[in-house]
Design a protein around this motif. Sequence first.
Motif, short mmCIF file in Angstrom:
data_model
loop_
_atom_site.label_atom_id
_atom_site.label_comp_id
_atom_site.label_asym_id
_atom_site.label_seq_id
_atom_site.Cartn_x
_atom_site.Cartn_y
_atom_site.Cartn_z
N SER A 1 0.87 -1.14 0.54
CA SER A 1 0.49 -0.26 -0.01
C SER A 1 1.01 1.18 -0.24
O SER A 1 1.73 1.05 0.89
CB SER A 1 -0.86 0.03 1.46
OG SER A 1 -0.22 0.38 2.26
N GLY A 2 0.65 1.90 -0.80
CA GLY A 2 1.23 4.00 -0.53
C GLY A 2 2.37 3.49 -1.47
O GLY A 2 3.52 4.40 -0.54
N ILE A 3 2.93 2.18 -2.32
CA ILE A 3 4.41 2.26 -2.80
C ILE A 3 4.46 3.22 -3.98
O ILE A 3 3.43 3.77 -4.49
CB ILE A 3 4.13 0.73 -3.90
CG1 ILE A 3 4.15 -0.22 -3.07
CG2 ILE A 3 5.37 1.17 -4.62
CD1 ILE A 3 5.80 -0.77 -3.07
N PRO A 4 5.37 3.47 -3.95
CA PRO A 4 5.62 5.17 -4.45
C PRO A 4 5.75 5.67 -5.71
O PRO A 4 6.89 4.37 -6.28
CB PRO A 4 6.39 6.58 -3.74
CG PRO A 4 7.21 5.37 -3.16
CD PRO A 4 6.11 4.13 -3.07
N GLY A 5 6.29 6.32 -7.00
CA GLY A 5 6.77 5.75 -8.19
C GLY A 5 8.29 6.13 -8.10
O GLY A 5 7.84 6.59 -6.38
N ILE A 6 9.50 6.31 -8.44
CA ILE A 6 10.52 6.45 -7.98
C ILE A 6 10.64 7.62 -8.03
O ILE A 6 10.32 8.98 -9.02
CB ILE A 6 11.67 6.05 -9.00
CG1 ILE A 6 11.85 5.02 -9.17
CG2 ILE A 6 12.87 6.52 -8.88
CD1 ILE A 6 12.47 4.25 -8.24
N LYS A 7 10.72 8.89 -6.73
CA LYS A 7 11.00 10.06 -7.07
C LYS A 7 12.57 10.66 -6.93
O LYS A 7 13.26 9.91 -6.88
CB LYS A 7 10.70 10.26 -4.77
CG LYS A 7 9.33 9.91 -4.90
CD LYS A 7 9.37 10.72 -3.29
CE LYS A 7 7.61 10.17 -3.13
NZ LYS A 7 7.76 10.77 -1.51
N PRO A 8 12.58 11.29 -7.25
CA PRO A 8 13.95 12.45 -7.72
C PRO A 8 15.48 11.94 -6.58
O PRO A 8 16.37 10.91 -6.91
CB PRO A 8 13.52 13.28 -8.75
CG PRO A 8 12.93 13.34 -8.72
CD PRO A 8 11.66 12.57 -7.88
#
Length: 109
Positions: A56-63
Amino acid sequence: GHTIGHAIESADKIKHGLAVAKGMYFALIYSLERNYLSQQSFDRALSIIDTLGLLSGIPGIKPEYIDLVSRDKKKDRDLIHLALLKDIGNSFTKETELEELKQWMAQKV
């Protein structure tokens, strides 16, 4: 999952175990896209992680993850040692060009 997981942990200020689980998600994708892992094994591993409530809440890759990966303790000059999967229970360490990993991550932003 530790390499990207440590970046997630540092950037998002979340608990280590949860960050590593999220990092495992990206390691699974990397393994699948590099043809180390079959689609069937990917789906099964993802199902296991999801059943544990860790997706749950897997983000995309953040810079900022990309920058933090460059500082990982497993980095050796321009190489980084990634733990990847061939199958569930069959992992291996792959020496990877840091720039290759960063480019891959940038595509996931």
